[in-house]
Structures are given as C-alpha cells and as structure tokens.
Design a protein around this motif. Sequence first.
Motif, short mmCIF file in Angstrom:
data_model
loop_
_atom_site.label_atom_id
_atom_site.label_comp_id
_atom_site.label_asym_id
_atom_site.label_seq_id
_atom_site.Cartn_x
_atom_site.Cartn_y
_atom_site.Cartn_z
N TYR A 2 29.92 43.49 25.43
CA TYR A 2 31.25 43.03 25.87
C TYR A 2 31.79 43.90 26.99
CZ TYR A 2 32.01 39.09 22.91
OH TYR A 2 31.94 37.84 22.36
N LEU A 3 31.55 45.19 26.92
CA LEU A 3 31.96 46.05 28.04
C LEU A 3 31.19 45.67 29.30
CD1 LEU A 3 32.25 49.61 26.42
CD2 LEU A 3 34.01 47.85 26.70
N ARG A 4 29.92 45.34 29.15
CA ARG A 4 29.13 44.91 30.30
C ARG A 4 29.75 43.68 30.96
NH1 ARG A 4 24.23 45.04 32.67
NH2 ARG A 4 23.54 43.10 33.64
N LEU A 5 30.07 42.67 30.16
CA LEU A 5 30.66 41.45 30.72
C LEU A 5 31.98 41.74 31.41
CD1 LEU A 5 29.90 39.01 27.78
CD2 LEU A 5 28.71 39.13 29.98
N GLU A 6 32.78 42.62 30.84
CA GLU A 6 34.05 42.98 31.47
C GLU A 6 33.82 43.71 32.79
OE1 GLU A 6 37.64 42.33 30.33
OE2 GLU A 6 36.07 40.82 30.05
N LEU A 7 32.84 44.58 32.82
CA LEU A 7 32.56 45.32 34.06
C LEU A 7 32.07 44.39 35.16
CD1 LEU A 7 30.88 48.45 32.48
CD2 LEU A 7 33.06 48.41 33.72
N LEU A 8 31.22 43.44 34.81
CA LEU A 8 30.77 42.47 35.81
C LEU A 8 31.95 41.70 36.37
CD1 LEU A 8 27.55 41.09 34.08
CD2 LEU A 8 27.64 42.59 36.07
N SER A 9 32.87 41.33 35.51
CA SER A 9 34.07 40.61 35.96
C SER A 9 34.93 41.48 36.87
CB SER A 9 34.89 40.15 34.75
OG SER A 9 36.16 39.69 35.14
N GLN A 10 35.18 42.70 36.45
CA GLN A 10 36.07 43.59 37.20
C GLN A 10 35.56 43.87 38.60
OE1 GLN A 10 36.59 47.17 34.90
NE2 GLN A 10 37.43 46.07 33.13
N HIS A 11 34.25 43.87 38.76
CA HIS A 11 33.67 44.28 40.04
C HIS A 11 33.03 43.13 40.80
CE1 HIS A 11 34.58 48.44 39.20
NE2 HIS A 11 34.06 48.31 38.00
N GLY A 12 33.57 41.92 40.57
CA GLY A 12 33.25 40.78 41.41
C GLY A 12 31.94 40.07 41.12
N GLU A 13 31.26 40.42 40.03
CA GLU A 13 29.99 39.77 39.69
C GLU A 13 30.25 38.65 38.69
OE1 GLU A 13 27.34 40.53 41.26
OE2 GLU A 13 27.85 42.48 42.14
N VAL A 14 31.17 37.75 39.05
CA VAL A 14 31.61 36.72 38.11
C VAL A 14 30.50 35.73 37.80
CG1 VAL A 14 33.20 34.77 37.78
CG2 VAL A 14 34.05 36.94 38.69
N ASN A 15 29.76 35.33 38.79
CA ASN A 15 28.69 34.36 38.54
C ASN A 15 27.66 34.93 37.57
OD1 ASN A 15 27.60 31.68 39.25
ND2 ASN A 15 25.84 32.86 39.97
N GLN A 16 27.32 36.19 37.74
CA GLN A 16 26.37 36.82 36.82
C GLN A 16 26.97 36.92 35.43
OE1 GLN A 16 24.48 40.37 38.25
NE2 GLN A 16 23.77 40.99 36.24
N MET A 17 28.25 37.26 35.36
CA MET A 17 28.92 37.33 34.07
C MET A 17 28.83 35.99 33.35
SD MET A 17 31.83 36.44 32.21
CE MET A 17 33.12 36.04 33.39
N VAL A 18 29.10 34.91 34.07
CA VAL A 18 29.05 33.58 33.47
C VAL A 18 27.64 33.27 32.97
CG1 VAL A 18 29.23 31.12 33.98
CG2 VAL A 18 31.01 32.69 34.78
#
Length: 755
Positions: free
Chosen positions: A623-639
């Motif tokens: 969950y921290l990983r997903l939040e970090l991807l979101s915070q730093h602009g890696e939204v597509n990867q997060m999805v």
Amino acid sequence: MIFSSSGFNRTLLAAEHGDFFKKAIPVWIDSRNVLNKSGEYYLTTSLKTGSKQSEENLTANFRATFKVENTDDVVLKLAASSRYRLFVNGEFLGYGPCVAGHGYYRVDEYELADKLQQGENIVAIEVVGYNVYSYFQINQRAFLQAEICQNKKVIASTGTGNGENFFEGAILQQRKQDVPRYSFQRAHCEAYRLSEDYRQWTIVSDVDYFKPLKLERTPEKKVIQRRVKYPDYTVRKFQEHVNDSIFKFECNSTGFIGARVEASTPVKLRLFWDEILNDEGELNPYRMNCQNEITYELAPGSYDLESFEPYTLQYLKFRIEEGEAVVKEVYIRQYVNGDVSDATFACSHEALNKIYGAAVETFKQNALDVFMDCPHRERAGWLCDSYFTSRVAYSLSGNTLIETNFLENFLLPESFEFLPKGMLPMCYPADHANANYIPNWAMWYVLELEEYAMRSGNHQLIVDSRQRVTDLLNFFEPYENEDGLLESLDKWVFVEWSKANKFVQDVNYPTNMLYASMLESAANLYDWPELHKKAENIRKVIREQAFDGQFFIDNAVRENQKLVPQKNNRTETCQYYAFFFKVATPETYPELWQILVNDFGPERTEKKLFEEIYLANAFIGNYLRLELLSQHGEVNQMVEETVKYFEPMVARTGTLWENIHTRASLNHGFASHVAHAYYRDVLGAKDVDLVNKRICIEFNKHDLDWCKGSIPLGDGLLTISWEKKGNKLMYSYDAPANYNVFVSNNTRLKLESSK
C-alpha cells in the motif's frame, strides 16, 4: 525534552449527562434469582453469592408490552452492554450497541412507527452479557437501559417496578451458556436448545415460558450520543449450491446467518462457514483459529433461525448430525455500513470496476461504528489500519462521523488498564489484559489526527487530544538513544506481516522513520517547532547509519556497546518506509527510486530481481508502494499494479485481503483504500475539502479511455466524468454552488469542457 499539558478539555463529553432518558434506569437480572434443581429460576432472600451483571455469557430477555391508539412519533432509546438484538412484534429491527470507550455507552434510537400496530405491541430485546476480555468489545458489566416514548411521553421504560409501564426481564435459557470462545479475540460461540415456539415471547404477551424475574438497578451509566448512521440490514440470499450441504453467496459477506429449518424429528444441526474453500473443495471452519460453527438442538417443528452475532463468510455448510430435517431459504442478513449509497465509480477498464466494487464491499463490512481490520476474527478498531480506512470513509460517505467516534473513544477513559502511561491500545474499544501493545500503531494515531483535522475541521477534538499526544511523546522519550533514535522498544514492534517483522531490534529504522513523521505531525498540530528539528535530525541519522549505498538496512544491533547496522537485513518494505516518511526522495536517491519503480512490485519474484531484498506484503508495504507511485506521478503504473495485486482477490472472494495469501483474513478494512485511490487518481477528485468548500480536480496520465463517478459531499454530491477523444480530454463536473472548483491537467491532452 519532556512535554507537558494542562490536561484534557472534556467539552466533547458534555452530553454524557444529557437528556437521553426521562425515566429509564439501567437494570439487569437481580442476582438473587437462582436456578432450582428443575432448571427454573426463583428469588431467594439469601446474601448474593455473585453478581449476574458480571456472569459470563448470560443471555437476558427483556420486553415491554404496551398499547397505542395510533403509531405516530413512537421512539425507542436504549443503551446496553455487551450486545443486544431488537425485535418489534416479532420482526427484527436492529442490533448493537454502537461502541464507546471504557466507562461510556452510546445511545441508539429507533423510530418504531412503521413496525407498530394499533392496539397491543411488544418491543423485545435480547441482551448478552459476555463479561470476558476480547478484541470484540470491552469487558464491562451487563445492563440494559431502555425507554419508549410517544410524543415525548414515556410509555415504557426499564426499572425495578412491575406493570405495563415497565420492561420485564427473564432468562429463557434458549442459548447455552457454557460454550467455548469463538476466538481469543471474540466472545463465545453460539449453541441453542429450542422448541418451535421459541420466538413467541417477542410476538404475544401470554407465553408460558416467559416468566418475569426480579430486576436490580445497576450503577448509573455515562451515556453519550451515537453520532454514526445506522447499519444496512439488507438480506443477501445464497447464489448456488456447491454440493448437497454447502451454500455459496455472491461474495464474502458479513451479517447474521439465517435459514428456515423444518424438523420432522428431534434434530441436532450444526452450521459451519468460512470465506473460502480449500484446494480440495472442502470447507475448513477453523482456518484462522476461529470456531466458525453454531449448534442447534431442535424439537420437531418449523424454525426461522438466525444467528445472534454477525459472522463473515462466502461458504456455509449445514450438517444434520441427528434426526431428520430440511434446510431451505438460506440467507445472510447483512450488518454493514449504510452510508455509501451515493458513491459511484465506473471506467473503461472492467477489472478496476470490479476492484472498486470489492473495495466498497470490504469497507462496508469493516466500518460500522469504528474502523475494524476484519469483521469476523475480531471487531475492534485498529490504529494504523484506521489511517487508511478513514480516507475511504470520507470519499464514500462525505463525512467523518465514524472517524470522530473512533478517535473520541481513545479520549473517553482517564487511562488504559494494563498499559503503561502514555501508550495507546493497538485496537480499541477492546481490553488488552495481557498488557500487549504495538508502539508503532500509536504513532499512526498522531498521523491520523493531523489528517482528521484537515478533513473535519473539528478543532475541539484536536484540542482534547493534546494530552494523549503529550503523554505519547513522553512515553517514547526514555527509549531514545544517544543518536536520538528509538532503541529496544518493548512489546510488539510491528512493521508489517513479512520478514521486516524479524528485524525490529535493537534499532529498527522503519520504526524510526515513522517516529520522525509522528513528531512532525505533532509539531504541526500543536505548534511545537522543536519537534520539527527533532524529526529532521532522526531522518539525517537514519540516512547516515542505514543507507548502504544501494538500499536502506532495516535494523542495527548493539554489539560491545556499539550500534552495528545488520547489512544482510534489507526488506522491500523498509525502502517504501524511507520514501513515504521523507527520509528519501526520488531527487535525493534517484538510483534507488528507479529500482523501486522499475524492478520492485508485483512481478519481482517472477522476474527474479534483487532476490536478496526480502519481499513486501499487502499491508503495509504494497500500500505504501501504491501511494508512492501516485505521489510521484506514476499513476498509470499504480493503476496497472492494483490490477495485479487485487484482481485475484476479487475473483476468489469479492473482497480484499489482509495478506497476499489466503492464510489470514480475506476481508480487511484498510484494503478498501484502493477505492479512495481510484477517486483521486483515476476519476480526478484530487482534493475534496468539505470544511472550506473547495474541490481540486486533477486529470492524470494513464491508459484509460473514460471514467465517471460521484462522491458524496455531506451537503450535496460531486459528479465528474471524462472521456478521451483524439487529442482532447472532454470533461464535465457538477458540484453544489457554494463550492469553489479548480481544474488542472497532468495529461498531454487538451482539456475541453463538455458542458
């Protein structure tokens, strides 16, 4: 530095002596009522040998019989301990109570008009006094305080008198008292010995077996408002037969198990359940050291059976051990959050839609009056989990009602029995008789307070929480070593369910990363600038001690009075802690960040990358990983990664899990956080500020073609929709007129309003 404070401001509790009851007093079965050799109760004048208020697993049956000429404006108010079930003229109406912290009881209120009839009516309340320590509810003596009013005039209340204006109380002995515990976290299993007329006492007044007993007045109770909304009790019927005895529901569900049973002879019937079947297609009701079973001994006749307690299951098995019977009309009366109906989400990726649906299911089953971690093994609210689930509550319900109750409960008692001064219970309301606690989870309490302050605007609760935060800071102070790091923390130092939990002594760097952020949140909440300096010093020391040139090390051990980082103890989760808690940033540690983005994640095991770095688990690392991807602009990867993490869970249970495997809870409250992430990062509801009436919509770069959704605002509804057309992103939104809405664009497409 040791912090001090002037003490609690208890204005939140001003309602504790409010006008909830006009005549009702708290009562229970008089302790002088004792069993004779024939199994009947009689009243003795001898000295009491033990209080029935503290008797373990005792079920008391209360009812009020009254007449009304019309059914308008009839209201029942009640408070109880431990649990109650409510019927009006034989029809189920509610279950409770809404929980509170030690020494306090919340008052539930029910409008009865739709359930009443002209003439005689019966309000019946079953109350079980469990009187055991658990993570289910707190161990407080049993009582009932109830009052029925019409047009604000009392027509029946609990008391020690007799007559039509009083509730009567009896012990029917339908539920067996001497039974095992369901789990060490919850109270007792259910086992019954019933005859066909066992529910008649809730329907008609002249039932021979309901023999009123003398009631005694219990000590006065501090009663406070319920605040949160009432549950959804919608009935969910089974979907298919797995075989002759196993019923399957549409998804993992929580509620009261029910069925119609027609017994042609005396019958012994047992029910078993679980969230999944094992690899052999069999049901294991003891998978998590729980007793997922109910036993019924039934005389011949027809029965509409329903469990007293809520349970969580997808598969339900009936086994007739003696006699002959037919089981039919199998159902679960859901016991779930009823405050999410206005929240919607849909997009062009069907897997995301299913994950969102599973997140909502998971949230509903874990968010009634507190934020639970799981609704079956235990039912108390866990810190840390609540930090994430509270965000979901805000997104799905448009209010902070449950979170207010959750945080307020920690303020109600003067102190917490069994715990050292300053430490908070890891889950609450619950009892920790073994004196265990998680120091890390208490740190998350302060982080959540900071977010709550922004979400709710409830500054009074923040003021009232100051002493709790102060005491917590004072608790941690003696554990700080010469470098300012926490060392040799006591009890259950918890990072996550993975190898990271093996490296927690003597100095655990993830714990200290969290500690720095806790200090920072306290500084922000209470204007303590010295804590900002302390937090940054901790981060500086961690960078110096724990970074080995490629990864952060998890812990250091004291050897010959010198602190030695353990170079082989490196976990994926530790790296996420470092970035989430501001020890590292993509700018200051670019090589490590690229490894995390490109090489870590759900496919690392398959690709055999960095096998020397121990894997993360669902909570909290992934969950921290997903939040970090979101915070730093890696939204597509997060999805894309949410699909890889959660799609297998959805396919198997329709809910989201505690771990990445099936050996634990498959219905865990924090896991619903992905719904909040989808609203924020996919739909575009970046920031919804109910206090200042401000909405920030931000569209992100990802591969989806369209999305639409609605988010409750408490006093209205926010709807957003967008669709990609060529080089344009066509969007529209609708929000109440008193909100300021700001729109930004992180895509390479041209924004164009479709209004």
